[in-house]
Enzyme design. Structure first.
Site, short mmCIF file in Angstrom:
data_model
loop_
_atom_site.label_atom_id
_atom_site.label_comp_id
_atom_site.label_asym_id
_atom_site.label_seq_id
_atom_site.Cartn_x
_atom_site.Cartn_y
_atom_site.Cartn_z
N HIS A 105 -3.28 -5.77 1.39
CA HIS A 105 -2.50 -5.97 2.66
C HIS A 105 -2.62 -7.19 2.92
CE1 HIS A 105 -2.40 -1.74 4.33
NE2 HIS A 105 -3.24 -1.57 2.99
N CYS A 140 0.88 -1.06 0.15
CA CYS A 140 0.03 0.03 -0.11
C CYS A 140 0.98 1.31 -0.09
CB CYS A 140 -0.84 -0.38 1.17
SG CYS A 140 -2.25 1.21 1.25
N GLU A 153 -0.58 -8.58 5.14
CA GLU A 153 -0.49 -8.97 6.45
C GLU A 153 -1.73 -9.03 7.21
OE1 GLU A 153 -0.58 -4.51 6.09
OE2 GLU A 153 -0.24 -6.19 4.81
#
Length: 235
Positions: A196, A87, A198
């Site tokens: 994302h 991002c 994660e």
């Protein structure tokens, strides 16, 4: 060996701790790094996390890409170290010219947050080797400046050289040209994407799947891929 992956924090970063947790879940040791430092502390790979960074009001990632530590990031990338930009980190990578093109305001002018389906286009990178070509994965997406742009000439080169790492599937959430969600450099060690990974590494906290709510862990393969890449080099 214990693989050590650095996560750089900028003023405004808000997903740095999430990235550290994802690295730990994948089996590596996260190392917190500061944008104002010139010391990478001997890490084996780097993550430029998502969120925001100072100067984003000028152009997302433009000022952060000039941070002191980016000198070391560029040198590390040139030496072949795996580098992942997520991002805001992806925005920094294009602003630092480690990846081609640019990222602008979403075409609908609104912040978007959704669990986004992606198609894996390139599995020959340090961050994608644990996927299979053509695999469809679901990764959370949240951005206001996620529209990928480049000249037609650059887009043709990216396509021709196989540098598209991920493409949006089903829905293009931000107007990115040719549905590009993520890129790799020619060497395959630098990867950037707007979604994302994660946020999709631990059952109970990821996207919904057909099996159960919040059970999606497709993002974990990003980090296990990097661990494998570092381990192969060290062997």
């Amino acid at each position: 060996m214990t693989v050590r992956i650095g996560v750089i924090t900028w003023p405004g970063s808000l997903d740095d701790r999430d990235a550290q947790r994802a690295i730990r879940l994948a089996g590596a040791e996260p190392v917190a790094l500061w944008h104002g430092s010139h010391d990478l502390e001997g890490v084996d790979a780097l993550v430029l996390p998502g969120g925001f960074s100072y100067g984003d009001y000028l152009r997302a990632g433009a000022i952060a890409a000039l941070s002191p530590i980016m000198t070391e990031v560029k040198d590390a990338a040139a030496s072949g170290m795996p580098v992942l930009g997520i991002c805001n980190g992806f925005q920094m990578l294009v602003e630092a010219h480690l990846l081609p093109g640019g990222l602008i305001r979403n075409d609908h002018q609104h912040f978007v947050r959704r669990d986004q389906k992606l198609t894996v286009e390139n599995v020959s990178t340090a961050w994608t080797s644990d996927f299979t070509a053509g695999q469809e994965i679901v990764i959370p997406l949240k951005n206001a400046d996620g529209g990928y742009i480049a000249s037609e000439e650059t887009l043709d080169r990216i396509e021709g050289e196989g540098l598209v790492a991920f493409r949006y599937a089903d829905v293009n959430p931000n107007g990115s040209l040719r549905d590009i969600a993520g890129l790799t450099n020619e060497a395959g060690n630098v990867v950037g994407l707007m979604p994302h990974p994660e946020h999709a590494t631990e059952a109970g906290f990821g996207p919904n799947t057909a099996d159960a709510m919040r059970s999606g862990t497709d993002g974990l393969a990003f980090f296990t891929s990097a661990i494998a890449a570092v381990s192969r080099v060290a062997a």
